[in-house]
Structure formats: C-alpha cells, structure tokens
Design an enzyme around this catalytic site. Structure first.
Site, PDB file in Angstrom:
ATOM      1  N   HIS A 180       0.839  -1.203   0.000  1.00 36.30           N
ATOM      2  CA  HIS A 180       0.000   0.000   0.000  1.00 36.30           C
ATOM      3  C   HIS A 180       0.872   1.249   0.000  1.00 36.30           C
ATOM      4  O   HIS A 180       1.725   1.424   0.882  1.00 36.30           O
ATOM      5  CB  HIS A 180      -0.943  -0.022   1.206  1.00 36.30           C
ATOM      6  N   GLU A 183       1.929   3.471   3.030  1.00 39.59           N
ATOM      7  CA  GLU A 183       2.458   2.800   4.223  1.00 39.59           C
ATOM      8  C   GLU A 183       3.994   2.774   4.178  1.00 39.59           C
ATOM      9  O   GLU A 183       4.639   1.731   4.181  1.00 39.59           O
ATOM     10  CB  GLU A 183       1.800   1.420   4.342  1.00 39.59           C
ATOM     11  N   HIS A 315       2.501  -3.991   6.840  1.00 42.21           N
ATOM     12  CA  HIS A 315       1.583  -2.888   6.530  1.00 42.21           C
ATOM     13  C   HIS A 315       1.623  -1.895   7.685  1.00 42.21           C
ATOM     14  O   HIS A 315       2.217  -2.150   8.723  1.00 42.21           O
ATOM     15  CB  HIS A 315       0.139  -3.407   6.401  1.00 42.21           C
ATOM     16  N   GLU A 388       0.441  -5.197  11.019  1.00 43.11           N
ATOM     17  CA  GLU A 388       0.073  -3.791  10.893  1.00 43.11           C
ATOM     18  C   GLU A 388       0.938  -3.053  11.914  1.00 43.11           C
ATOM     19  O   GLU A 388       0.776  -3.208  13.116  1.00 43.11           O
ATOM     20  CB  GLU A 388      -1.412  -3.582  11.226  1.00 43.11           C
TER      21      GLU A 388
HETATM   22  C1  7B0 Z   1      -5.681  -4.571   4.152  1.00 41.49           C
HETATM   23  O1  7B0 Z   1      -4.929  -0.952   6.547  1.00 41.49           O
HETATM   24  C2  7B0 Z   1      -4.800  -7.078   5.398  1.00 41.49           C
HETATM   25  C3  7B0 Z   1      -5.221  -8.351   6.031  1.00 41.49           C
HETATM   26  C4  7B0 Z   1      -4.912  -9.455   5.086  1.00 41.49           C
HETATM   27  N1  7B0 Z   1      -5.696 -10.613   5.237  1.00 41.49           N
HETATM   28  C5  7B0 Z   1      -5.105  -5.852   6.187  1.00 41.49           C
HETATM   29  C6  7B0 Z   1      -4.785  -4.608   5.399  1.00 41.49           C
HETATM   30  O2  7B0 Z   1      -5.171  -4.913   3.080  1.00 41.49           O
HETATM   31  O3  7B0 Z   1      -6.851  -4.220   4.266  1.00 41.49           O
HETATM   32  N2  7B0 Z   1      -4.991  -3.427   6.194  1.00 41.49           N
HETATM   33  S1  7B0 Z   1      -4.452  -1.975   5.640  1.00 41.49           S
HETATM   34  O4  7B0 Z   1      -4.907  -1.797   4.316  1.00 41.49           O
HETATM   35  N3  7B0 Z   1      -2.873  -1.950   5.698  1.00 41.49           N
HETATM   36 ZN    ZN Z   2      -1.761  -1.960   4.021  1.00 37.35          ZN
END
Ligand code: 7B0
Ligand code: ZN
Length: 441
Positions: A180, A183, A315, A388
């Site tokens: 992302h 991030e 992330h 995260e």
């Molecule tokens: C997202 O806020 C990913 C979990 C994967 N099973 C979480 C991630 O892709 O939604 N959260 S985020 O975008 N970094």
């Molecule tokens: Zn992310």
C-alpha cells in the site's frame, strides 16, 4: 476486537478539533465542490462509530472505502467523495479527521519526503542504500530483479544467507513490504532487517545461527509507483493502490492486497469498482507487481517442495499481528485444519507478546479477499502473517508518523522476526506436534 480505552478516541477527536481550529489550511481542506471528479481528488480519513461486528465493518468496506483502523465499535476509513456519500447512507455517525501533517506544506514537483519525514527513503534512496549494502556484504546479501512495476521500476528481492560451509537444509522465510503506497514505514522495516542481518552476522550469535541455517528473502517495495505518487506533490496524497490505469474508467489503480490469486473477489472483501480503494483489479494477479511476486514465490518450489515456510507482509497501521484466512470468518475449513490454525495462532500470539501488537485472525477485523497471506497459505502452504505496524491510531499519525519513530518502531519487530525465523523449520512445534508434522525435515 479488543476494545481500547475511551481516552484514545477522545484524544483523536480533540486533536482533530484543535487542528481544525488552529490550522489555516483546514478551510481549503474541506470536501471538494459537488461535481468534482472523484479520481483526482485526495481521499480523506473519517471516523465512523456504532459498528458492533466485523460484518458491520465489512459493510463499510463495501462502499469502496478502505478500513484503516478499528477500535472497539469505532473504525477509521479512507474515503473519497463518492464513498463518503455511500457511507452516510449506512446510518452511522461519520466525522472527518485532519489530513496528514505533511499535507500542510505543499511543494509541487517534489520527489522527496516533506519536512519531518526526510529520513524516510524514497524508492531511489532505498535502492541506493540497498546497492551499498550488497556492495559491502557481497557474501551475505544478493539482489535479484524479479519484475517491473507498471511504470517500469525494478521490483527486487534480496537474499540473505550466511556463508558458513554447513549445509543449508533449513527453511526459507519471506518478508514483504509496501503493498500500500501510503504505508512508507514498511519500507523502513525492510531496510532495518537488511541492515540488522548484514551488520550483525558474525557477531550476534542468534543472527549468525539463523543466517547459517536459513535463507531469508526480503522484497522491500512491492508498490514503488504508488509510493512515488503518494509523495510527488510535496503533500501526501493518502494513496493506497498501484498506478495501473483501468479500462473504461478515469480511476487509477488496483489494490495489490486484493489482487492475489486465491479466492480472488470471492466474498465481499474487495471492491469491483475501479474507483474503490480496495479495487481488486479486472482479474486475479492482473497487476504486474502481484504477478512478479507470485512467480517469484512459485520459483521457490524445488523438487516439488515449497522452500519458503513462513512469511510476514508488513503494513501500517493498527499494531496488529494477523493470520489467515481473511476471506472467511471460519477459523478452520478447506485448506486450514485445526492444527494449522492453532500453529498460526500460537506463533502469532508469541510474536505479538514481543512487540505489544494485538494478535487475531485477519477476518476478525473485516473480510478481505485476494490478500497476500490468504494466497501464501491457501495456494503455497506458507505460514504467512500480516503485521500492521505503528501507530495504533490516526491521532498518533495514522499512515504518516514522523520520521523520528523509524528506529524505535522498526526495532520493535526485531524479536518477532527472530521468533518467526526460529519457528520456521517446524511451525507445529509451537503446539507440541513436531512429531506428527516435522519428522521428514
Ligand atoms: C488490508 O490498513 C490485510 C489483512 C490481510 N488478510 C489488512 C490490510 O489490506 O486491508 N490493512 S491496511 O490496508 N494496511
Ligand atoms: Zn496496508
């Protein structure tokens, strides 16, 4: 979800209010006028309250907004104008949060990070830092180009491996970062790992032993185009996706973490609309970035056996350790036995105990389909986690914490990373079942 103290939310709101009152730019940071194209517009963060269940949060995501943070019954989302309108129809109270601090000082044409963020590495800076490490530690660190991003930037994988004569029978472990765009702290995490492992091999016994018995792969930047776009105006754009155009739409980008080839688009955990923050793309692995990494991972199958046994995809933000599946609320099922689940949870909880994050199955947050950890496990049987990173809330900087936190927040995951590496030869040892599963290794 673990409910958090009310004080946190109050602080966020107080900070929002203070900024709104004090900052002169707040006036022009309002929603754009009606009729503005929803594609060129910078999305904003909003707090949404009154959410009791993962299903209620998945419904938020169904508007095309991304769910960035979950605290008890409250979530923070990133939404553009259209997604905001849809959000409002769900009937939950919605409050605008302040834009990232860097957004105040726009310097169009900038290619670097704004003041307060200059220790973050741009793609070019990360590549030269990595090249310098490879030159300094040629016997420990090698670089491979595994593909090109949509805009033609190199996607690279680094291999860390000790030079001891001893036979490598141990497993391979994969660390990935920056799916992302916004991030950016995750690229620093990857750089930290490269620096730590090269710099301490031969002096730190734990690191020496791990590098002598395992191969570590680091893919430090899965989304270089999105990362560059996020900083290119001098003000953070709050960008999430890659920069691939979409046929028949002015909206740009695919959410890479909805584009992986396992249960792609199955379950309401992604958006089918190109303007969605979680747009899954026109087909599984349609993005060159995901395709390159999938092919790289498949290339690690040697003699019919996947060499990579464990992985972390970094992330931000939320301070969470997540494990699959994201596409279903079931803790077990096809592709996930009770023992698999228990080993995921045991190692996940141990890692979370070391960094203070909250451990849980991914779908306890909200449903995600086509995410990397589901593919790595579902398709390749790799014990894949999503971390995260810092912070836990938008009030502490959200996607854009100041660069002063980089050393602390990357080193914070050192122990968790070492634990995963130590468990990677037999993840089932964590539940006392190495005799059942790991005798042939
Ligand atoms: C997202 O806020 C990913 C979990 C994967 N099973 C979480 C991630 O892709 O939604 N959260 S985020 O975008 N970094
Ligand atoms: Zn992310």
């Amino acid at each position: 979800m673990r409910p958090r103290p009310r004080g946190v939310r109050t602080t966020v709101l107080a900070a929002a209010l203070t900024l709104a009152l004090a900052a002169p730019f707040a006036a022009r940071a309002q929603d754009p006028p009606a009729g503005a194209a929803d594609t060129g517009e910078r999305p904003h963060q909003y707090e949404v309250s009154g959410l009791a269940t993962p299903a209620a949060r998945t419904a938020l995501a169904a508007t095309g907004a991304s769910v960035d943070e979950v605290h008890g019954r409250t979530a923070v989302v990133t939404a553009d104008r259209r997604q905001l309108a849809l959000l409002r129809t769900l009937g939950h109270p919605v409050t605008r949060l302040p834009d990232p601090p860097g957004a105040a000082a726009a310097a169009p044409g900038a290619t670097g990070f704004p003041a307060g963020y200059t220790k973050y590495h741009t793609y070019a800076q990360a590549m030269s830092a990595i090249d310098a490490l490879v030159a300094r530690y040629p016997s420990l660190l090698t670089k491979t180009v595994i593909g090109k991003s949509h805009e033609g930037r190199d996607l690279i994988a680094l291999k860390l491996s000790g030079n001891a004569a001893r036979d490598k029978t141990g497993p391979e472990v994969l660390f990935t970062a920056h799916q992302h765009a916004r991030e950016h702290l995750t690229v620093e995490m990857a750089l930290y790992l490269l620096t730590e492992f090269t710099g301490k091999y031969g002096t730190d016994p734990r690191i020496t032993e791990l590098l002598d018995s395992r191969e570590i792969w680091v893919i430090p930047d899965l989304n270089p185009d999105g990362g560059a776009y996020d900083i290119a105006s001098g003000a953070f754009r709050n960008w999430r996706k890659n920069r691939q155009p979409n046929a028949g739409s002015t909206a740009v980008g695919t959410d890479l973490n909805r584009n992986w080839e396992y249960e792609w688009g199955c379950c309401g955990g992604s958006s089918g609309s190109p303007s969605g923050e979680t747009y899954r793309g026109p087909a599984a692995a349609s993005s060159p970035e995901v395709r390159a990494v999938e092919n790289f991972v498949r290339s690690r199958v040697v003699g019919g056996k996947q060499q990579i046994t464990a992985a972390i995809d970094f992330h931000t933000y939320g301070e969470l350790v997540l494990w699959p599946f994201g596409f279903t609320n079931d803790p077990t099922g096809p592709g996930m036995t009770r023992d698999d689940h228990d080993a995921f949870a045991a190692v996940g909880r141990k890692m979370a105990a070391s960094n203070g994050y909250t451990p849980e199955q991914s779908s306890e947050l909200y449903l995600t389909d086509g995410s990397i950890d589901d593919w790595l496990w579902g398709d390749q049987k790799i014990f894949a986690y999503t971390f995260e990173m810092y912070p836990s809330s938008s009030g502490a900087g959200g996607f854009y914490p100041k660069d002063t936190v980089i050393p602390r927040e990357t080193a914070r995951n050192r122990e968790a990373v070492l634990q995963l590496l130590e468990n990677a030869d037999c993840m089932y040892r964590s539940i006392g079942k190495e005799g059942t599963y790991c005798t042939t290794r």
